[in-house]
Scaffold this motif. Structure first.
Motif, PDB file in Angstrom:
ATOM      1  N   UNK A  25       0.736  -1.135  -0.085  1.00 43.04           N
ATOM      2  CA  UNK A  25      -0.186  -0.091  -0.049  1.00 43.04           C
ATOM      3  C   UNK A  25       1.000   1.256   0.043  1.00 43.04           C
ATOM      4  N   UNK A  26       0.315   2.449  -0.646  1.00 41.42           N
ATOM      5  CA  UNK A  26       1.031   3.764  -0.356  1.00 41.42           C
ATOM      6  C   UNK A  26       0.523   3.991   1.041  1.00 41.42           C
ATOM      7  N   UNK A  27       1.713   4.709   1.769  1.00 43.04           N
ATOM      8  CA  UNK A  27       1.389   5.158   3.216  1.00 43.04           C
ATOM      9  C   UNK A  27       0.145   5.771   3.408  1.00 43.04           C
ATOM     10  N   UNK A  28      -0.282   6.769   2.592  1.00 40.08           N
ATOM     11  CA  UNK A  28      -1.470   7.645   2.865  1.00 40.08           C
ATOM     12  C   UNK A  28      -2.634   6.809   2.764  1.00 40.08           C
ATOM     13  N   UNK A  29      -2.628   5.605   2.255  1.00 40.72           N
ATOM     14  CA  UNK A  29      -3.912   4.808   2.358  1.00 40.72           C
ATOM     15  C   UNK A  29      -4.209   4.304   3.497  1.00 40.72           C
ATOM     16  N   UNK A  30      -3.380   4.571   4.550  1.00 47.00           N
ATOM     17  CA  UNK A  30      -3.535   4.142   5.722  1.00 47.00           C
ATOM     18  C   UNK A  30      -3.591   5.064   6.900  1.00 47.00           C
ATOM     19  N   UNK A 119       7.176   6.243   1.376  1.00 48.35           N
ATOM     20  CA  UNK A 119       5.967   6.574   0.972  1.00 48.35           C
ATOM     21  C   UNK A 119       5.046   5.146   0.882  1.00 48.35           C
ATOM     22  N   UNK A 120       5.764   4.088   1.154  1.00 46.73           N
ATOM     23  CA  UNK A 120       5.075   2.576   1.019  1.00 46.73           C
ATOM     24  C   UNK A 120       5.296   1.828   2.109  1.00 46.73           C
TER      25      UNK A 120
END
Length: 343
Positions: A25-30, A119-120
């Motif tokens: 996931x991309x970090x900002x998905x969480x 970022x991941x």
């Protein structure tokens, strides 16, 4: 009408699952308090972020009665809570609370080794269960703007995705790049492989522009790109990630950010604005180039002993390096591991 492509021999497993780090996931998905579902190498996982900001990845199903934590599961402080009977599990995976207040059973969720870098959110997988033996390096993002990014799901294998970088002979017919060459020998350092490449490509109104890149592959799940566009007076920074979600498909992620090399002479606001404009101008060309390979990747098969031409690039050198990531020679439902070259 839907077509079941799994019956197509081309879409049968090409190689086993490799060991290493793989993005999910991309970090900002969480954001804090969120739970997301992910498929990973034929398994179901969930990722969640605790109140303190820690990103965690665990098996998706509650060991109590099998509820999927990705469908209604919640985060309570540092714990993930099952939606069925509200069993709570801490960061080690241990059950620390039940919904009815009774003594927690000896139950635990399997936590996956994970990291959050560049970022991941990535997870570690090793067929023999070994702990991580190396890490994904941190990229130097100073003065680079937020990247343009895309994610795609396609039929392929991670080894094939990154082999594309050393396959010099396809640069011209597929991408229109000219005079592609590997500037220096490949630079192998254990699980890291440096690939210095130069080529020329035509841009509207600018003509031919030389591009110099260094691609560094970290395992078979991550590639970092750093490069220089002299005509634009700019440096760029990119990432490509390839994660197996089942024996025949990968989830791929691509990012690109461009920085003006003259930013030290500009006010901060002007430097940021110029870099953002360059990123928006160059990224579409990069993403278009990336997708040109997809229909070929998705419909090819793995040729163990290819009949190579002189201009193909160091494909077999790359494959010899890649063998280190297959600790299991074969697994049910997967392809066979790469064999040694005949002497």
């Amino acid at each position: 009408m839907d077509i079941d492509e799994s019956s197509n021999p081309v879409h049968q497993p090409r190689l086993p699952y490799p060991d290493g780090w793989f993005a999910i996931a991309f970090s900002d998905e969480l954001p804090r308090g969120k739970v997301i579902r992910r498929k990973f190498m034929g398994e179901e996982l969930v990722a969640y972020r605790t109140r303190s900001g820690a990103a965690q990845v665990v098996d998706a199903h509650c060991p109590h009665l099998g509820a999927h934590l990705g469908f209604g599961g919640s985060v309570d402080g540092e714990n993930i809570v099952c939606p069925f009977h509200h069993f709570a599990y801490d960061l080690t995976g241990k059950c620390v609370r039940t919904g009815d207040g009774s003594t927690p059973p000896r139950a635990s969720l399997k936590p996956w080794a994970s990291c959050e870098v560049n970022g991941f959110i990535s997870v570690w997988r090793h067929a023999g269960g070994s702990a991580p033996t190396w890490q994904i390096p941190t990229l130097p993002v100073d003065e680079f703007p937020p990247p343009t990014r895309r994610a795609f799901t396609l039929v392929d294998h991670p080894q094939d995705v990154f082999e594309n970088t050393v396959d010099l002979a396809h640069f011209a017919p597929i991408h229109g790049f000219q005079n592609a060459m590997i500037a220096n020998p490949l630079q192998a350092d254990g699980p890291h492989l440096g690939i210095p490449v130069t080529f020329e490509r035509a841009f509207p109104l600018l003509g031919s522009v030389e591009t110099k890149i260094v691609a560094v592959v970290h395992g078979l799940g991550c590639q970092h790109l750093t490069g220089r566009l002299d005509r634009f007076g700019a440096d760029f920074l990119g990432q490509a990630m390839a994660t197996p979600i089942d024996p025949v498909r990968v989830q791929t992620y691509f990012t690109l950010s461009v920085r003006s090399s003259g930013i030290s002479a500009c006010p901060d606001w002007a430097a940021r604005t110029l870099s953002q404009i360059l990123t928006q101008a160059v990224a579409p060309f990069y993403l278009t180039d990336v997708t040109k390979d997809f229909h070929i990747w998705s419909n090819k098969k793995y040729v163990e002993h290819p009949k190579l031409s002189r201009g193909d690039g160091p494909i077999m050198e790359y494959r010899r390096w890649a063998r280190q990531f297959y600790s299991a020679p074969h697994a049910p439902g997967q392809g066979a591991a790469p064999e040694p070259e005949p002497s």
